[in-house]
Write a protein that holds these residues in place. Structure first.
Motif, PDB file in Angstrom:
ATOM      1  N   ILE A 169       0.838  -1.205   0.000  1.00 47.30           N
ATOM      2  CA  ILE A 169       0.000   0.000   0.000  1.00 47.30           C
ATOM      3  C   ILE A 169       0.869   1.249   0.000  1.00 47.30           C
ATOM      4  O   ILE A 169       0.571   2.230  -0.695  1.00 47.30           O
ATOM      5  CB  ILE A 169      -0.967  -0.002   1.206  1.00 47.30           C
ATOM      6  N   VAL A 170       1.969   1.215   0.746  1.00 44.81           N
ATOM      7  CA  VAL A 170       2.912   2.344   0.745  1.00 44.81           C
ATOM      8  C   VAL A 170       3.489   2.536  -0.652  1.00 44.81           C
ATOM      9  O   VAL A 170       3.572   3.661  -1.159  1.00 44.81           O
ATOM     10  CB  VAL A 170       4.044   2.118   1.778  1.00 44.81           C
ATOM     11  N   ASP A 171       3.876   1.433  -1.297  1.00 42.96           N
ATOM     12  CA  ASP A 171       4.409   1.506  -2.663  1.00 42.96           C
ATOM     13  C   ASP A 171       3.376   2.087  -3.627  1.00 42.96           C
ATOM     14  O   ASP A 171       3.714   2.888  -4.511  1.00 42.96           O
ATOM     15  CB  ASP A 171       4.833   0.112  -3.149  1.00 42.96           C
ATOM     16  N   LEU A 172       2.125   1.681  -3.453  1.00 40.28           N
ATOM     17  CA  LEU A 172       1.050   2.196  -4.300  1.00 40.28           C
ATOM     18  C   LEU A 172       0.908   3.702  -4.141  1.00 40.28           C
ATOM     19  O   LEU A 172       0.752   4.439  -5.127  1.00 40.28           O
ATOM     20  CB  LEU A 172      -0.272   1.502  -3.939  1.00 40.28           C
ATOM     21  N   GLN A 186      -3.774  14.261   2.258  1.00 37.31           N
ATOM     22  CA  GLN A 186      -5.159  14.156   1.797  1.00 37.31           C
ATOM     23  C   GLN A 186      -5.555  12.700   1.545  1.00 37.31           C
ATOM     24  O   GLN A 186      -6.657  12.275   1.905  1.00 37.31           O
ATOM     25  CB  GLN A 186      -5.335  14.970   0.508  1.00 37.31           C
ATOM     26  N   GLU A 187      -4.631  11.935   0.943  1.00 38.76           N
ATOM     27  CA  GLU A 187      -4.938  10.530   0.650  1.00 38.76           C
ATOM     28  C   GLU A 187      -5.066   9.722   1.939  1.00 38.76           C
ATOM     29  O   GLU A 187      -5.920   8.835   2.045  1.00 38.76           O
ATOM     30  CB  GLU A 187      -3.863   9.922  -0.252  1.00 38.76           C
ATOM     31  N   ASP A 197     -12.168   2.005  11.528  1.00 39.44           N
ATOM     32  CA  ASP A 197     -11.375   1.170  12.438  1.00 39.44           C
ATOM     33  C   ASP A 197     -10.953  -0.158  11.806  1.00 39.44           C
ATOM     34  O   ASP A 197     -10.324  -0.988  12.466  1.00 39.44           O
ATOM     35  CB  ASP A 197     -12.184   0.882  13.717  1.00 39.44           C
ATOM     36  N   GLU A 198     -11.284  -0.353  10.543  1.00 38.02           N
ATOM     37  CA  GLU A 198     -10.938  -1.599   9.859  1.00 38.02           C
ATOM     38  C   GLU A 198      -9.520  -1.519   9.276  1.00 38.02           C
ATOM     39  O   GLU A 198      -9.040  -0.431   8.938  1.00 38.02           O
ATOM     40  CB  GLU A 198     -11.937  -1.870   8.727  1.00 38.02           C
ATOM     41  N   PRO A 199      -8.845  -2.660   9.129  1.00 36.73           N
ATOM     42  CA  PRO A 199      -7.523  -2.657   8.494  1.00 36.73           C
ATOM     43  C   PRO A 199      -7.623  -2.182   7.046  1.00 36.73           C
ATOM     44  O   PRO A 199      -8.594  -2.478   6.345  1.00 36.73           O
ATOM     45  CB  PRO A 199      -7.096  -4.134   8.557  1.00 36.73           C
ATOM     46  N   VAL A 200      -6.621  -1.463   6.594  1.00 32.70           N
ATOM     47  CA  VAL A 200      -6.597  -0.971   5.214  1.00 32.70           C
ATOM     48  C   VAL A 200      -6.181  -2.112   4.290  1.00 32.70           C
ATOM     49  O   VAL A 200      -5.130  -2.712   4.466  1.00 32.70           O
ATOM     50  CB  VAL A 200      -5.614   0.216   5.063  1.00 32.70           C
ATOM     51  N   THR A 201      -7.012  -2.384   3.297  1.00 36.96           N
ATOM     52  CA  THR A 201      -6.690  -3.444   2.337  1.00 36.96           C
ATOM     53  C   THR A 201      -6.133  -2.835   1.048  1.00 36.96           C
ATOM     54  O   THR A 201      -6.449  -1.692   0.708  1.00 36.96           O
ATOM     55  CB  THR A 201      -7.940  -4.267   1.982  1.00 36.96           C
ATOM     56  N   TYR A 202      -5.324  -3.614   0.346  1.00 35.20           N
ATOM     57  CA  TYR A 202      -4.748  -3.127  -0.911  1.00 35.20           C
ATOM     58  C   TYR A 202      -5.841  -2.857  -1.937  1.00 35.20           C
ATOM     59  O   TYR A 202      -5.807  -1.837  -2.638  1.00 35.20           O
ATOM     60  CB  TYR A 202      -3.747  -4.137  -1.467  1.00 35.20           C
ATOM     61  N   GLU A 203      -6.819  -3.763  -2.009  1.00 29.17           N
ATOM     62  CA  GLU A 203      -7.894  -3.611  -2.994  1.00 29.17           C
ATOM     63  C   GLU A 203      -8.678  -2.321  -2.745  1.00 29.17           C
ATOM     64  O   GLU A 203      -9.015  -1.584  -3.684  1.00 29.17           O
ATOM     65  CB  GLU A 203      -8.841  -4.816  -2.930  1.00 29.17           C
ATOM     66  N   GLU A 206      -6.489   0.771  -3.533  1.00 26.35           N
ATOM     67  CA  GLU A 206      -6.339   0.957  -4.978  1.00 26.35           C
ATOM     68  C   GLU A 206      -7.499   1.763  -5.555  1.00 26.35           C
ATOM     69  O   GLU A 206      -7.340   2.540  -6.494  1.00 26.35           O
ATOM     70  CB  GLU A 206      -6.250  -0.404  -5.658  1.00 26.35           C
ATOM     71  N   GLN A 207      -8.689   1.590  -4.969  1.00 22.35           N
ATOM     72  CA  GLN A 207      -9.862   2.328  -5.432  1.00 22.35           C
ATOM     73  C   GLN A 207      -9.906   3.743  -4.873  1.00 22.35           C
ATOM     74  O   GLN A 207     -10.436   4.657  -5.511  1.00 22.35           O
ATOM     75  CB  GLN A 207     -11.135   1.584  -5.010  1.00 22.35           C
ATOM     76  N   ILE A 208      -9.328   3.954  -3.676  1.00 28.36           N
ATOM     77  CA  ILE A 208      -9.443   5.229  -2.969  1.00 28.36           C
ATOM     78  C   ILE A 208      -8.350   6.217  -3.341  1.00 28.36           C
ATOM     79  O   ILE A 208      -8.600   7.408  -3.551  1.00 28.36           O
ATOM     80  CB  ILE A 208      -9.421   4.998  -1.434  1.00 28.36           C
TER      81      ILE A 208
END
Length: 342
Positions: A169-172, A186-187, A197-203, A206-208
Protein backbone atom coordinates in the motif's frame (compact mmCIF):
# COMPACT_ATOMS: atom_id res chain seq x y z
CA UNK A 1 17.76 21.33 11.19
CA UNK A 2 15.17 19.75 8.93
CA UNK A 3 11.51 20.33 9.74
CA UNK A 4 10.81 16.63 10.19
CA UNK A 5 13.44 16.42 12.94
CA UNK A 6 12.08 19.57 14.61
CA UNK A 7 8.47 18.33 14.53
CA UNK A 8 9.37 14.92 15.97
CA UNK A 9 11.65 16.23 18.73
CA UNK A 10 10.28 15.55 22.20
CA UNK A 11 11.28 18.94 23.54
CA UNK A 12 12.46 22.17 21.99
CA UNK A 13 14.34 25.13 23.38
CA UNK A 14 12.50 28.28 22.36
CA UNK A 15 14.49 30.61 20.10
CA UNK A 16 13.75 34.35 19.77
CA UNK A 17 13.74 34.09 15.96
CA UNK A 18 12.96 31.23 13.61
CA UNK A 19 13.71 31.23 9.89
CA UNK A 20 11.61 28.70 7.97
CA UNK A 21 12.87 28.20 4.43
CA UNK A 22 11.94 25.77 1.67
CA UNK A 23 9.02 25.21 -0.66
CA UNK A 24 7.13 22.48 1.23
CA UNK A 25 4.12 24.23 2.75
CA UNK A 26 3.13 21.16 4.80
CA UNK A 27 6.34 21.37 6.82
CA UNK A 28 6.06 25.16 7.23
CA UNK A 29 2.59 24.80 8.75
CA UNK A 30 3.58 21.87 10.98
CA UNK A 31 6.66 23.70 12.32
CA UNK A 32 4.52 26.74 13.16
CA UNK A 33 2.05 24.50 15.00
CA UNK A 34 4.92 22.93 16.97
CA UNK A 35 6.27 26.34 18.02
CA UNK A 36 2.82 27.63 18.96
CA UNK A 37 2.10 24.46 20.90
CA UNK A 38 5.31 24.92 22.87
CA UNK A 39 4.50 28.59 23.56
CA UNK A 40 0.96 27.78 24.70
CA UNK A 41 2.39 25.58 27.47
CA UNK A 42 3.87 28.69 29.03
CA UNK A 43 1.52 31.44 27.85
CA UNK A 44 -2.26 31.41 28.33
CA UNK A 45 -2.74 34.02 25.62
CA UNK A 46 -0.57 35.63 22.96
CA UNK A 47 -0.82 38.67 20.75
CA UNK A 48 -0.44 37.41 17.21
CA UNK A 49 0.07 39.33 13.97
CA UNK A 50 1.07 38.33 10.43
CA UNK A 51 2.80 40.50 7.82
CA UNK A 52 3.17 39.74 4.12
CA UNK A 53 6.45 41.21 2.84
CA UNK A 54 5.07 41.69 -0.65
CA UNK A 55 2.56 44.20 0.77
CA UNK A 56 4.01 45.50 4.06
CA UNK A 57 7.48 46.80 4.89
CA UNK A 58 9.57 44.68 7.25
CA UNK A 59 10.13 47.67 9.56
CA UNK A 60 6.40 47.74 10.35
CA UNK A 61 6.52 44.13 11.50
CA UNK A 62 9.62 44.85 13.58
CA UNK A 63 7.96 47.87 15.20
CA UNK A 64 5.11 45.59 16.24
CA UNK A 65 7.59 43.00 17.53
CA UNK A 66 9.32 45.63 19.70
CA UNK A 67 6.06 47.07 21.09
CA UNK A 68 5.16 45.54 24.44
CA UNK A 69 1.98 43.41 24.26
CA UNK A 70 -1.16 44.96 25.80
CA UNK A 71 -3.37 41.95 26.49
CA UNK A 72 -0.82 39.20 27.14
CA UNK A 73 2.79 38.67 28.14
CA UNK A 74 4.03 37.36 24.81
CA UNK A 75 3.80 38.11 21.09
CA UNK A 76 3.92 35.84 18.07
CA UNK A 77 4.91 37.81 14.96
CA UNK A 78 4.96 36.08 11.59
CA UNK A 79 6.78 37.56 8.59
CA UNK A 80 5.65 35.87 5.38
CA UNK A 81 7.15 35.83 1.86
CA UNK A 82 10.57 37.05 3.04
CA UNK A 83 11.91 37.17 -0.50
CA UNK A 84 14.70 39.57 0.51
CA UNK A 85 16.55 36.58 2.03
CA UNK A 86 16.79 35.02 -1.45
CA UNK A 87 17.67 35.98 -4.99
CA UNK A 88 13.97 36.21 -5.86
CA UNK A 89 12.75 39.25 -7.79
CA UNK A 90 9.30 40.45 -6.73
CA UNK A 91 7.22 43.12 -8.44
CA UNK A 92 6.29 45.36 -5.49
CA UNK A 93 6.52 49.02 -4.48
CA UNK A 94 7.24 48.16 -0.84
CA UNK A 95 10.61 49.44 0.40
CA UNK A 96 12.15 47.27 3.11
CA UNK A 97 14.60 48.62 5.67
CA UNK A 98 16.84 45.57 5.80
CA UNK A 99 19.24 47.34 8.16
CA UNK A 100 16.41 47.55 10.71
CA UNK A 101 16.06 43.77 10.52
CA UNK A 102 19.81 43.33 10.96
CA UNK A 103 19.69 45.56 14.05
CA UNK A 104 16.72 43.68 15.50
CA UNK A 105 18.52 40.37 14.99
CA UNK A 106 21.41 41.59 17.12
CA UNK A 107 19.10 42.32 20.08
CA UNK A 108 15.74 40.55 19.74
CA UNK A 109 13.20 41.39 22.45
CA UNK A 110 12.37 38.72 25.02
CA UNK A 111 8.58 39.06 24.84
CA UNK A 112 8.31 38.27 21.10
CA UNK A 113 8.81 35.12 19.07
CA UNK A 114 9.54 36.16 15.48
CA UNK A 115 8.89 33.68 12.66
CA UNK A 116 10.45 34.61 9.30
CA UNK A 117 9.13 32.49 6.42
CA UNK A 118 10.94 32.26 3.08
CA UNK A 119 8.93 29.67 1.10
CA UNK A 120 11.54 29.36 -1.63
CA UNK A 121 13.94 26.65 -2.73
CA UNK A 122 17.02 28.25 -1.18
CA UNK A 123 18.35 31.34 0.58
CA UNK A 124 21.09 33.64 -0.68
CA UNK A 125 23.87 32.81 1.76
CA UNK A 126 25.94 35.77 0.54
CA UNK A 127 23.51 38.38 1.85
CA UNK A 128 24.50 40.20 5.01
CA UNK A 129 21.01 39.85 6.49
CA UNK A 130 21.14 36.05 6.12
CA UNK A 131 24.56 35.94 7.79
CA UNK A 132 23.23 38.15 10.61
CA UNK A 133 20.20 35.92 11.16
CA UNK A 134 22.39 32.83 11.37
CA UNK A 135 24.03 34.24 14.49
CA UNK A 136 20.76 34.44 16.43
CA UNK A 137 17.93 32.63 14.65
CA UNK A 138 17.18 28.95 14.41
CA UNK A 139 17.01 27.92 10.75
CA UNK A 140 14.57 25.13 9.87
CA UNK A 141 14.64 23.57 6.41
CA UNK A 142 11.13 22.93 5.07
CA UNK A 143 11.81 20.87 1.96
CA UNK A 144 10.17 17.66 0.72
CA UNK A 145 11.84 14.34 1.48
CA UNK A 146 13.71 12.80 -1.43
CA UNK A 147 11.57 10.40 -3.44
CA UNK A 148 13.55 7.42 -2.10
CA UNK A 149 12.70 8.56 1.46
CA UNK A 150 8.97 8.90 0.80
CA UNK A 151 8.09 5.31 1.66
CA UNK A 152 9.37 5.63 5.23
CA UNK A 153 7.89 9.11 5.54
CA UNK A 154 4.44 7.89 4.44
CA UNK A 155 4.64 5.06 7.00
CA UNK A 156 5.41 7.54 9.78
CA UNK A 157 2.62 9.90 8.71
CA UNK A 158 0.17 6.99 8.58
CA UNK A 159 1.21 5.74 12.03
CA UNK A 160 0.72 9.23 13.46
CA UNK A 161 -2.82 9.06 12.06
CA UNK A 162 -3.35 5.64 13.65
CA UNK A 163 -3.36 4.07 10.19
CA UNK A 164 -0.77 1.29 9.79
CA UNK A 165 -0.02 0.54 6.13
CA UNK A 166 1.77 -2.49 4.70
CA UNK A 167 4.55 -2.23 2.09
CA UNK A 168 2.38 -2.81 -1.02
CA UNK A 169 0.00 0.00 0.00
CA UNK A 170 2.91 2.34 0.75
CA UNK A 171 4.41 1.51 -2.66
CA UNK A 172 1.05 2.20 -4.30
CA UNK A 173 0.88 5.61 -2.66
CA UNK A 174 4.44 6.48 -3.70
CA UNK A 175 3.60 5.44 -7.27
CA UNK A 176 0.42 7.51 -7.45
CA UNK A 177 1.29 10.54 -5.31
CA UNK A 178 5.06 10.92 -5.60
CA UNK A 179 6.71 13.36 -3.18
CA UNK A 180 3.77 15.76 -2.69
CA UNK A 181 3.28 15.73 1.07
CA UNK A 182 0.03 17.72 1.07
CA UNK A 183 -1.37 15.17 -1.38
CA UNK A 184 -0.15 12.30 0.83
CA UNK A 185 -1.92 13.88 3.80
CA UNK A 186 -5.16 14.16 1.80
CA UNK A 187 -4.94 10.53 0.65
CA UNK A 188 -4.34 9.32 4.22
CA UNK A 189 -7.37 11.27 5.41
CA UNK A 190 -9.46 9.60 2.68
CA UNK A 191 -8.23 6.15 3.73
CA UNK A 192 -8.98 6.91 7.37
CA UNK A 193 -12.53 8.04 6.59
CA UNK A 194 -13.17 5.07 4.31
CA UNK A 195 -11.76 2.27 6.46
CA UNK A 196 -12.47 3.82 9.90
CA UNK A 197 -11.37 1.17 12.44
CA UNK A 198 -10.94 -1.60 9.86
CA UNK A 199 -7.52 -2.66 8.49
CA UNK A 200 -6.60 -0.97 5.21
CA UNK A 201 -6.69 -3.44 2.34
CA UNK A 202 -4.75 -3.13 -0.91
CA UNK A 203 -7.89 -3.61 -2.99
CA UNK A 204 -9.70 -0.81 -1.16
CA UNK A 205 -6.66 1.49 -1.23
CA UNK A 206 -6.34 0.96 -4.98
CA UNK A 207 -9.86 2.33 -5.43
CA UNK A 208 -9.44 5.23 -2.97
CA UNK A 209 -5.97 6.66 -3.64
CA UNK A 210 -6.02 9.23 -6.44
CA UNK A 211 -3.51 9.25 -9.26
CA UNK A 212 -1.46 12.45 -9.38
CA UNK A 213 0.55 13.93 -12.21
CA UNK A 214 3.70 11.80 -11.81
CA UNK A 215 1.75 8.55 -12.05
CA UNK A 216 -0.19 9.83 -15.05
CA UNK A 217 3.06 10.50 -16.86
CA UNK A 218 3.91 6.78 -16.69
CA UNK A 219 0.44 6.06 -18.12
CA UNK A 220 1.20 8.61 -20.83
CA UNK A 221 4.45 6.84 -21.70
CA UNK A 222 2.66 3.47 -21.84
CA UNK A 223 0.23 4.82 -24.42
CA UNK A 224 3.12 6.19 -26.47
CA UNK A 225 4.87 2.82 -26.43
CA UNK A 226 1.67 1.16 -27.63
CA UNK A 227 1.50 3.82 -30.39
CA UNK A 228 -1.88 4.95 -29.00
CA UNK A 229 -1.55 8.67 -29.63
CA UNK A 230 -5.26 9.33 -29.04
CA UNK A 231 -5.16 7.73 -25.58
CA UNK A 232 -2.00 9.67 -24.71
CA UNK A 233 -3.65 12.95 -25.68
CA UNK A 234 -6.72 12.03 -23.58
CA UNK A 235 -4.44 11.65 -20.53
CA UNK A 236 -2.93 15.02 -21.41
CA UNK A 237 -6.39 16.62 -21.60
CA UNK A 238 -7.28 15.16 -18.20
CA UNK A 239 -4.14 16.67 -16.70
CA UNK A 240 -4.98 20.01 -18.32
CA UNK A 241 -8.38 19.95 -16.62
CA UNK A 242 -6.58 19.39 -13.29
CA UNK A 243 -4.77 22.72 -13.92
CA UNK A 244 -1.38 21.09 -14.24
CA UNK A 245 1.36 23.25 -15.76
CA UNK A 246 2.46 22.05 -19.24
CA UNK A 247 6.14 22.88 -18.66
CA UNK A 248 6.09 20.96 -15.38
CA UNK A 249 4.37 18.02 -17.08
CA UNK A 250 7.01 17.93 -19.80
CA UNK A 251 9.67 17.90 -17.08
CA UNK A 252 7.93 14.95 -15.41
CA UNK A 253 7.70 13.02 -18.68
CA UNK A 254 11.39 13.71 -19.34
CA UNK A 255 12.24 12.58 -15.82
CA UNK A 256 10.39 9.28 -16.27
CA UNK A 257 11.99 8.67 -19.69
CA UNK A 258 15.42 9.39 -18.21
CA UNK A 259 14.73 6.95 -15.35
CA UNK A 260 13.75 4.22 -17.84
CA UNK A 261 16.97 4.84 -19.77
CA UNK A 262 19.08 4.76 -16.58
CA UNK A 263 17.40 1.54 -15.43
CA UNK A 264 18.03 -0.02 -18.86
CA UNK A 265 21.72 0.91 -18.85
CA UNK A 266 22.25 -0.25 -15.25
CA UNK A 267 20.45 -3.53 -16.00
CA UNK A 268 22.90 -4.13 -18.84
CA UNK A 269 25.72 -3.69 -16.32
CA UNK A 270 24.20 -6.34 -14.05
CA UNK A 271 22.70 -4.10 -11.38
CA UNK A 272 19.77 -5.46 -9.32
CA UNK A 273 16.65 -3.40 -8.54
CA UNK A 274 17.76 -2.39 -5.02
CA UNK A 275 21.24 -1.46 -6.26
CA UNK A 276 19.67 0.71 -8.98
CA UNK A 277 17.52 2.51 -6.42
CA UNK A 278 20.58 3.28 -4.30
CA UNK A 279 22.64 4.37 -7.30
CA UNK A 280 19.89 6.63 -8.70
CA UNK A 281 18.59 7.74 -5.28
CA UNK A 282 14.98 6.97 -6.11
CA UNK A 283 12.33 4.83 -4.46
CA UNK A 284 12.70 1.10 -5.33
CA UNK A 285 9.13 1.08 -6.61
CA UNK A 286 9.98 3.76 -9.18
CA UNK A 287 12.81 1.53 -10.43
CA UNK A 288 10.42 -1.43 -10.54
CA UNK A 289 8.03 0.59 -12.73
CA UNK A 290 10.90 1.69 -15.00
CA UNK A 291 12.16 -1.88 -15.38
CA UNK A 292 8.70 -2.98 -16.50
CA UNK A 293 9.03 -0.62 -19.45
CA UNK A 294 12.72 -0.59 -20.37
CA UNK A 295 12.57 -3.64 -22.66
CA UNK A 296 9.97 -1.90 -24.83
CA UNK A 297 12.49 0.78 -25.85
CA UNK A 298 15.91 0.84 -27.41
CA UNK A 299 18.45 3.00 -25.62
CA UNK A 300 18.67 5.19 -28.73
CA UNK A 301 14.88 5.71 -28.82
CA UNK A 302 14.95 6.87 -25.20
CA UNK A 303 17.84 9.24 -25.91
CA UNK A 304 15.97 10.65 -28.92
CA UNK A 305 12.88 11.23 -26.76
CA UNK A 306 14.95 13.12 -24.18
CA UNK A 307 16.46 15.32 -26.93
CA UNK A 308 12.99 15.97 -28.37
CA UNK A 309 11.76 16.92 -24.91
CA UNK A 310 14.61 19.42 -24.52
CA UNK A 311 13.74 21.05 -27.86
CA UNK A 312 10.06 21.20 -26.86
CA UNK A 313 10.98 22.76 -23.52
CA UNK A 314 12.87 25.52 -25.36
CA UNK A 315 9.89 26.22 -27.65
CA UNK A 316 7.54 26.43 -24.67
CA UNK A 317 9.75 28.73 -22.61
CA UNK A 318 10.61 31.07 -25.48
CA UNK A 319 7.01 31.34 -26.64
CA UNK A 320 7.73 29.90 -30.10
CA UNK A 321 4.79 27.53 -29.68
CA UNK A 322 1.74 27.65 -27.38
CA UNK A 323 2.63 25.41 -24.44
CA UNK A 324 -0.17 22.81 -24.55
CA UNK A 325 0.11 22.62 -28.35
CA UNK A 326 3.87 22.09 -28.03
CA UNK A 327 3.24 19.23 -25.62
CA UNK A 328 0.77 17.57 -28.01
CA UNK A 329 3.23 17.97 -30.90
CA UNK A 330 5.92 16.37 -28.72
CA UNK A 331 3.69 13.32 -28.19
CA UNK A 332 3.08 13.07 -31.95
CA UNK A 333 6.80 13.27 -32.71
CA UNK A 334 7.57 10.57 -30.13
CA UNK A 335 4.98 8.22 -31.66
CA UNK A 336 6.40 8.86 -35.15
CA UNK A 337 9.92 8.05 -33.97
CA UNK A 338 8.73 4.85 -32.28
CA UNK A 339 6.90 3.78 -35.45
CA UNK A 340 10.05 4.36 -37.52
CA UNK A 341 12.12 2.34 -35.03
CA UNK A 342 9.67 -0.58 -34.95
Amino acid sequence: MHAQQFIQSRSIKLAPIYVLYGDENYFIQEVKKRIESHLSQHEDEMDRNTYDMENVAVQEALHDAETFPFFSEHKFIEIQQAYFLTGQKVNTDVEHDIEALEEYVQQPVEFTTLIVIAPYEKLDQRKKVVKSLKKTAEFIECTSPKIYEMGQFIKEMAQNEGLPLNEPIVDLMVERVGDHIEAVKQELEKLKLYFKDEPVTYEGAEQIISTHAEANTFSLIDHLVDLKLGDAIQVLKALQKQNEEPIALLALVSQQIRLILQAKLLKQKGYQQQQMAQQLQVHPYAVKMALKRENRFSAQALKDMIKEAALTDEKMKTGKTEQWLALELFLQQVVQRLKQAS
